[in-house]
Design a protein around this motif. Structure first.
Motif, PDB file in Angstrom:
ATOM      1  N   UNK A  21       0.824  -1.208   0.000  1.00 18.11           N
ATOM      2  CA  UNK A  21       0.000   0.000   0.000  1.00 18.11           C
ATOM      3  C   UNK A  21       0.856   1.254   0.000  1.00 18.11           C
ATOM      4  N   UNK A  22       1.997   1.218   0.697  1.00 13.49           N
ATOM      5  CA  UNK A  22       2.909   2.371   0.692  1.00 13.49           C
ATOM      6  C   UNK A  22       3.421   2.641  -0.721  1.00 13.49           C
ATOM      7  N   UNK A  23       3.742   1.585  -1.446  1.00  9.31           N
ATOM      8  CA  UNK A  23       4.249   1.737  -2.809  1.00  9.31           C
ATOM      9  C   UNK A  23       3.183   2.339  -3.722  1.00  9.31           C
ATOM     10  N   UNK A  24       1.940   1.865  -3.604  1.00  6.14           N
ATOM     11  CA  UNK A  24       0.841   2.417  -4.407  1.00  6.14           C
ATOM     12  C   UNK A  24       0.593   3.879  -4.051  1.00  6.14           C
ATOM     13  N   UNK A  25       0.615   4.185  -2.771  1.00  5.73           N
ATOM     14  CA  UNK A  25       0.420   5.571  -2.328  1.00  5.73           C
ATOM     15  C   UNK A  25       1.523   6.468  -2.866  1.00  5.73           C
ATOM     16  N   UNK A  26       2.767   5.997  -2.770  1.00  5.21           N
ATOM     17  CA  UNK A  26       3.900   6.781  -3.249  1.00  5.21           C
ATOM     18  C   UNK A  26       3.793   7.068  -4.743  1.00  5.21           C
ATOM     19  N   UNK A  27       3.380   6.058  -5.511  1.00 12.07           N
ATOM     20  CA  UNK A  27       3.209   6.245  -6.955  1.00 12.07           C
ATOM     21  C   UNK A  27       2.143   7.289  -7.243  1.00 12.07           C
ATOM     22  N   UNK A  28       1.012   7.219  -6.546  1.00  8.56           N
ATOM     23  CA  UNK A  28      -0.083   8.153  -6.778  1.00  8.56           C
ATOM     24  C   UNK A  28       0.316   9.579  -6.397  1.00  8.56           C
ATOM     25  N   UNK A  29       0.998   9.728  -5.274  1.00  7.75           N
ATOM     26  CA  UNK A  29       1.460  11.054  -4.850  1.00  7.75           C
ATOM     27  C   UNK A  29       2.421  11.640  -5.886  1.00  7.75           C
ATOM     28  N   UNK A  30       3.303  10.792  -6.411  1.00  2.71           N
ATOM     29  CA  UNK A  30       4.225  11.233  -7.463  1.00  2.71           C
ATOM     30  C   UNK A  30       3.457  11.721  -8.691  1.00  2.71           C
ATOM     31  N   UNK A  31       2.391  11.008  -9.068  1.00  2.00           N
ATOM     32  CA  UNK A  31       1.604  11.387 -10.239  1.00  2.00           C
ATOM     33  C   UNK A  31       0.934  12.742 -10.015  1.00  2.00           C
ATOM     34  N   UNK A  32       0.363  12.961  -8.841  1.00  8.69           N
ATOM     35  CA  UNK A  32      -0.267  14.255  -8.546  1.00  8.69           C
ATOM     36  C   UNK A  32       0.748  15.395  -8.637  1.00  8.69           C
ATOM     37  N   UNK A  33       1.918  15.192  -8.075  1.00  5.42           N
ATOM     38  CA  UNK A  33       2.932  16.251  -8.095  1.00  5.42           C
ATOM     39  C   UNK A  33       3.467  16.473  -9.499  1.00  5.42           C
ATOM     40  N   UNK A  34       3.571  15.391 -10.276  1.00  7.44           N
ATOM     41  CA  UNK A  34       4.030  15.510 -11.657  1.00  7.44           C
ATOM     42  C   UNK A  34       3.053  16.352 -12.475  1.00  7.44           C
ATOM     43  N   UNK A  35       1.772  16.113 -12.298  1.00  4.15           N
ATOM     44  CA  UNK A  35       0.756  16.887 -13.016  1.00  4.15           C
ATOM     45  C   UNK A  35       0.796  18.347 -12.592  1.00  4.15           C
ATOM     46  N   UNK A  36       0.962  18.590 -11.309  1.00  7.53           N
ATOM     47  CA  UNK A  36       1.037  19.971 -10.827  1.00  7.53           C
ATOM     48  C   UNK A  36       2.203  20.716 -11.462  1.00  7.53           C
ATOM     49  N   UNK A  37       3.283  19.998 -11.757  1.00  8.70           N
ATOM     50  CA  UNK A  37       4.450  20.628 -12.359  1.00  8.70           C
ATOM     51  C   UNK A  37       4.377  20.772 -13.862  1.00  8.70           C
ATOM     52  N   UNK A  38       3.582  19.924 -14.538  1.00 10.43           N
ATOM     53  CA  UNK A  38       3.546  19.908 -15.994  1.00 10.43           C
ATOM     54  C   UNK A  38       2.386  20.679 -16.613  1.00 10.43           C
ATOM     55  N   UNK A  39       1.279  20.834 -15.865  1.00  9.11           N
ATOM     56  CA  UNK A  39       0.058  21.373 -16.464  1.00  9.11           C
ATOM     57  C   UNK A  39      -0.339  22.695 -15.818  1.00  9.11           C
ATOM     58  N   UNK A  40      -1.138  23.462 -16.546  1.00 13.18           N
ATOM     59  CA  UNK A  40      -1.551  24.774 -16.071  1.00 13.18           C
ATOM     60  C   UNK A  40      -2.850  24.743 -15.273  1.00 13.18           C
ATOM     61  N   UNK A  41      -3.827  23.918 -15.696  1.00 13.21           N
ATOM     62  CA  UNK A  41      -5.140  23.954 -15.048  1.00 13.21           C
ATOM     63  C   UNK A  41      -5.726  22.547 -14.939  1.00 13.21           C
ATOM     64  N   UNK A  42      -5.222  21.743 -14.008  1.00 15.53           N
ATOM     65  CA  UNK A  42      -5.791  20.407 -13.796  1.00 15.53           C
ATOM     66  C   UNK A  42      -7.080  20.487 -12.974  1.00 15.53           C
ATOM     67  N   UNK A  43      -7.866  19.415 -13.025  1.00 14.63           N
ATOM     68  CA  UNK A  43      -9.076  19.298 -12.224  1.00 14.63           C
ATOM     69  C   UNK A  43      -9.246  17.828 -11.836  1.00 14.63           C
TER      70      UNK A  43
END
Length: 312
Positions: A21-43
């Motif tokens: 579960x820690x590994x899945x959580x870590x992957x998901x958190x990474x994806x959220x932060x990646x989107x925040x860095x790459x995109x202008x207006x996520x939802x």
């Protein structure tokens, strides 16, 4: 003599090893932060269902103690379960989030969409969703889809490119080696993002238990007035059920997934605690959508056809 380094290499007893579960959580958190860095207006798509609830919980973790830097979007069919809408509104208020609502009923009232003979509005969500994305200029849209739910979703990447008409072309899938995600898109296009892609239904419930996440009560066993149609227990409502010959009865049921009331079936269950739900799911051999979603039974390719048109 066993050294600390040896223990780490052997792995099984290492204090630094991540649990599943820690590994899945870590992957998901990474994806959220990646989107925040790459995109202008996520939802974030948020319906008050369990997968979107877990997705929002992960987003809150990803950016804590700062607020979540994304708004929420719900496509309201007008046939939603009241318990789920109440949960949605309470959650938005609790975290001070901004909620966009795209209403299917508005499109019906304007004559853009027509009611289906079977009363099901799930297939009618595509136009309100895609127009809301276009009008608000969202360039990344988080969804709670998981690969174990349905075979069309199993084919999709974590970052799924959609064209200027919000349509999905499986031939435009991009490689995602080493968790490297390509968010490049042309003007008018956007990317659907699935942080829970690699999770299973059991993973979701085990994570809910570990994190003590509150859910709408309909996910647990309760007495409810239902009637049988197409092998599923459906809830009576203004959408057109029950019909002549369909008998309403009170049964002990719960919902594995929630959506439009007209196509989301309950299952017989006495699982009124999260521990019982986990035990029940671990023993199940049917996916939640395969067991309880009538809209996926329209054809063998029902979900893929809708995804090509712009649905999640």
């Amino acid at each position: 003599m066993t050294t600390a380094a040896t223990t780490v290499e052997e792995g099984t007893d290492s204090p630094y090893a991540l649990s599943h579960l820690d590994a899945l959580e870590s992957e998901a958190v990474h994806i959220f932060r990646e989107v925040a860095g790459e995109f202008e207006k996520p939802v974030i798509l948020f319906s008050g269902g369990k997968d979107s609830i877990v997705m929002l919980h992960l987003a809150l973790k990803a950016f804590a103690p700062a607020p979540v830097p994304f708004a929420l979007l719900h496509v309201d069919t007008g046939h939603n379960f009241p318990e789920v809408l109440d949960y949605r509104d309470r959650t938005v208020a609790e975290h001070g989030l901004r909620l966009h609502v795209a209403s299917v009923q508005d499109y019906i009232d304007r004559g853009v969409l027509k009611e289906r003979p079977d009363g099901t509005r799930n297939p009618l969500q595509t136009v309100p969703l895609t127009e809301k994305i276009r009008d608000e200029g969202f360039d990344a849209v988080f969804g709670g889809g998981r690969r174990d739910e349905e075979k069309a979703r199993a084919k999709e990447r974590v970052f799924s490119l959609r064209d200027e008409f919000s349509q999905w072309d499986p031939r435009r899938q991009r490689p995602e080696l080493w968790n490297l995600y390509n968010g490049r898109h042309a003007p008018g296009e956007h990317v659907r993002v699935f942080p829970l892609s690699n999770w299973t239904e059991l993973d979701v419930w085990q994570y809910i238990a570990r994190e003590n996440i509150e859910l709408p009560e309909i996910y647990y066993a309760h007495e409810r007035e239902v009637f049988k149609r197409g092998g599923m227990w459906l809830t009576a409502g203004e959408w057109g059920g029950p019909k002549d010959g369909e008998t309403v009865e009170k049964r002990l049921v719960r919902y594995r997934t929630v959506g439009d009331m007209s196509c989301t079936g309950a299952v017989d269950s006495d699982a009124d605690t999260i521990e019982k739900v986990i035990t029940e799911i671990a023993a199940s051999r049917l996916t939640e959508r395969g067991a309880t979603r009538a809209d996926d039974k329209l054809s063998e390719a029902a979900m893929e056809d809708r995804k090509r048109e712009g649905y999640f």
